[in-house]
Design a protein around this motif. Sequence first.
Motif, mmCIF file in Angstrom:
data_model
loop_
_atom_site.group_PDB
_atom_site.id
_atom_site.type_symbol
_atom_site.label_atom_id
_atom_site.label_comp_id
_atom_site.label_asym_id
_atom_site.label_seq_id
_atom_site.Cartn_x
_atom_site.Cartn_y
_atom_site.Cartn_z
ATOM 1 N N ILE A 192 3.880 10.825 9.475
ATOM 2 C CA ILE A 192 4.195 10.541 8.078
ATOM 3 C C ILE A 192 2.942 10.306 7.247
ATOM 4 O O ILE A 192 2.823 10.823 6.142
ATOM 5 N N ILE A 193 2.017 9.497 7.775
ATOM 6 C CA ILE A 193 0.863 9.109 6.954
ATOM 7 C C ILE A 193 -0.443 9.768 7.361
ATOM 8 O O ILE A 193 -1.433 9.650 6.654
ATOM 9 N N SER A 236 8.424 4.832 15.276
ATOM 10 C CA SER A 236 7.461 4.668 16.361
ATOM 11 C C SER A 236 6.065 4.932 15.814
ATOM 12 O O SER A 236 5.903 5.432 14.700
ATOM 13 N N ASN A 237 5.069 4.634 16.619
ATOM 14 C CA ASN A 237 3.697 4.910 16.226
ATOM 15 C C ASN A 237 3.535 6.408 15.958
ATOM 16 O O ASN A 237 2.914 6.805 14.972
ATOM 17 N N GLY A 238 4.114 7.234 16.805
ATOM 18 C CA GLY A 238 4.027 8.686 16.634
ATOM 19 C C GLY A 238 4.678 9.156 15.345
ATOM 20 O O GLY A 238 4.142 10.019 14.643
ATOM 21 N N ASP A 239 5.848 8.593 15.025
ATOM 22 C CA ASP A 239 6.518 8.929 13.760
ATOM 23 C C ASP A 239 5.621 8.568 12.582
ATOM 24 O O ASP A 239 5.452 9.358 11.652
ATOM 25 N N ALA A 240 5.072 7.377 12.624
ATOM 26 C CA ALA A 240 4.227 6.901 11.524
ATOM 27 C C ALA A 240 2.973 7.759 11.391
ATOM 28 O O ALA A 240 2.534 8.047 10.274
ATOM 29 N N ARG A 241 2.403 8.196 12.512
ATOM 30 C CA ARG A 241 1.215 9.064 12.461
ATOM 31 C C ARG A 241 1.537 10.361 11.731
ATOM 32 O O ARG A 241 0.755 10.834 10.916
ATOM 33 N N TYR A 294 10.668 6.190 4.992
ATOM 34 C CA TYR A 294 11.142 6.790 6.242
ATOM 35 C C TYR A 294 12.247 5.921 6.845
ATOM 36 O O TYR A 294 13.274 6.432 7.311
ATOM 37 N N LEU A 295 12.052 4.615 6.821
ATOM 38 C CA LEU A 295 13.017 3.699 7.429
ATOM 39 C C LEU A 295 14.327 3.619 6.653
ATOM 40 O O LEU A 295 15.340 3.191 7.212
ATOM 41 N N GLN A 296 14.329 4.013 5.403
ATOM 42 C CA GLN A 296 15.584 4.037 4.650
ATOM 43 C C GLN A 296 16.540 5.084 5.216
ATOM 44 O O GLN A 296 17.756 4.927 5.125
ATOM 45 N N GLU A 297 15.985 6.135 5.817
ATOM 46 C CA GLU A 297 16.811 7.206 6.372
ATOM 47 C C GLU A 297 16.913 7.155 7.899
ATOM 48 O O GLU A 297 17.745 7.845 8.476
ATOM 49 N N THR A 337 0.827 -1.202 0.000
ATOM 50 C CA THR A 337 0.000 0.000 0.000
ATOM 51 C C THR A 337 0.869 1.263 0.000
ATOM 52 O O THR A 337 2.075 1.212 0.303
ATOM 53 N N GLU A 338 0.253 2.383 -0.310
ATOM 54 C CA GLU A 338 0.958 3.663 -0.303
ATOM 55 C C GLU A 338 1.470 3.997 1.106
ATOM 56 O O GLU A 338 2.586 4.497 1.262
#
Length: 57
Positions: A26-27, A19-24, A11-14, A2-3
Amino acid sequence: MTEHEKRILEYLQENKEISNGDAREIIGLSAAGVRKILRKMVEKEILSETGGNRNRR
């Protein structure tokens, strides 16, 4: 894939972890929505979990 999953992987490449907060951030989904996506990524073996409940990455 999925997108949302692609954006998390970008994000994980860099960054070493997410964390859940990071992902929130980002998406742009709720905490519950992000948990669902991250859980599915772990089930698909795209990601692996580390840490306990409060420190899970």
